[in-house]
Design a protein around this motif. Structure first.
Motif: not given
Length: 366
Positions: A176, A191, A201, A258
């Motif tokens: 990602a 995140v 991530v 994210f």
């Protein structure tokens, strides 16, 4: 070669998860049979158990698998027997326009989502009835038959538990950052959700050179794990409004945010945390049919981008070995993702912890 019996965890809508034995057939043309050595327990498996995602039944769940090729079907080079492999839950056809253009994660002709092989049948049976393998993996069993394109060779030095996590969570999260968002060095990043995918991530952002890297969760245990894998700041969403805290820390929002919890409310928060001209990346997998309320004026006026991430935009045949090499070189602390090593009988308890937002990744070892 001959069919073999294997211990397995079989799911049916009527009975739930039950330990039993399945018959594992010989591999057919273009297939390999793998003796599983480890399997991660992923939230995507839980979606099936809870009924969020409707799948064929009966089914052997599990899709984060690693093991050794034990036998091969016609058309597969026999020299592959003995290879240590990670199983891809999205075995590509290698023929469609997406595959030939380098986007195997978007393959349109894979049979993975139907949980059948290329000929429309399965390789597992129980009491004379067909049993499906989740996403053509079915790693909650001692053996699996998979398409050759879904068995990716990795170095023998790679621990099976780590290899299994590369099969889904690690690839999705790290990809990602590196592939989907292509985060440049020095970018600010947030995140939200620090399960296995979210922690991955964070690792990907650390490799990319992002700063600051802010991890958001409601679990102190997971936030400590986020620090261990590269987060520079953490926010406990039980104690602070995550949007206000992250906007203040990043002076107006992050370049990249994210969403890794798979929830609509946190996805909405992520868009709000994204600065003008920034990017929100939707990584977590929600319940089917979930809809995101969107402040369209905010997105349009501030030039925000919202993108989806499937399997970390990865081509497994390239990404799995790359992540294995980075781990073996000490660049990716993938061991930090593992919270417990369990047996098949303990999977239900691992799902219960997952429902409660507790613990790190549970890994079944055979």
């Amino acid at each position: 070669m001959s069919s073999i019996d294997a211990n397995a965890l079989v799911f049916t809508e009527a009975a739930g998860l039950e330990l039993g034995t399945v018959d594992v057939a010989d591999p057919a043309v273009g297939e390999v049979r793998v003796r599983l050595r480890a399997s991660g327990v992923c939230h995507s498996d839980l979606h099936v158990v809870t009924g969020d995602w409707k799948m064929p039944s009966p089914m052997v769940l599990g899709h984060e698998g690693a093991g050794v090729i034990e036998s091969v079907g016609p058309g597969v080079d026999p020299s592959r027997i003995g290879e240590r492999v990670i199983l891809s839950w999205f075995a590509p056809c290698l023929r469609c326009e997406y595959c030939v253009s380098g986007r195997q994660w978007a393959c349109r002709d894979t049979q993975a989502n139907k949980c059948v092989m290329a000929d429309g049948t399965t390789r597992l049976r129980q009491d004379g009835h067909a049993v499906h393998a989740y996403l053509n993996v079915g790693s909650f069993a001692e053996y699996a038959v998979v398409p050759e394109t879904g068995a990716i060779a990795v170095p023998d030095e790679l621990p099976f538990e780590v290899a299994a996590l590369i099969g889904c969570g690690a690839t999705t999260g790290i990809g990602a950052a590196l592939h989907t968002a292509q985060v440049p060095p020095g970018s600010s990043a947030i995140v939200v959700g620090c399960g296995g995918v979210g922690l991955s991530v964070v690792m990907g952002l650390a490799v990319s050179g992002a700063y600051p890297i802010i991890a958001v969760d409601m679990s102190d245990e997971k936030l400590e794990a986020a620090r261990a894998v590269g987060a520079t700041h953490v926010v406990n969403a039980r104690e602070h409004d995550p949007v206000d805290a992250c906007i203040e820390e990043t002076h107006g929002g992050a370049n990249f945010v994210f969403e890794a919890a798979g929830r609509v409310d946190t996805a909405e928060q992520c868009v709000a945390m994204t600065r003008a001209a920034g990017t929100t990346v939707l990584v977590g997998m929600p319940t089917r049919g979930a809809r995101l309320p969107l402040d369209v004026l905010d997105v349009a006026l501030n030039g925000k981008t919202i993108i989806g991430c499937s399997y970390g935009s990865a081509n497994a045949s390239l990404t799995f070995p790359m992540l294995a090499d980075l781990y073996l070189a000490g660049k990716l602390p993938l061991d930090e993702l593992i919270g417990s090593r369990i047996g098949l009988a303990d999977v239900s308890a691992a799902f219960d912890e997952m429902r409660q937002g507790k613990g790190l990744r549970a890994v079944v070892t055979y």
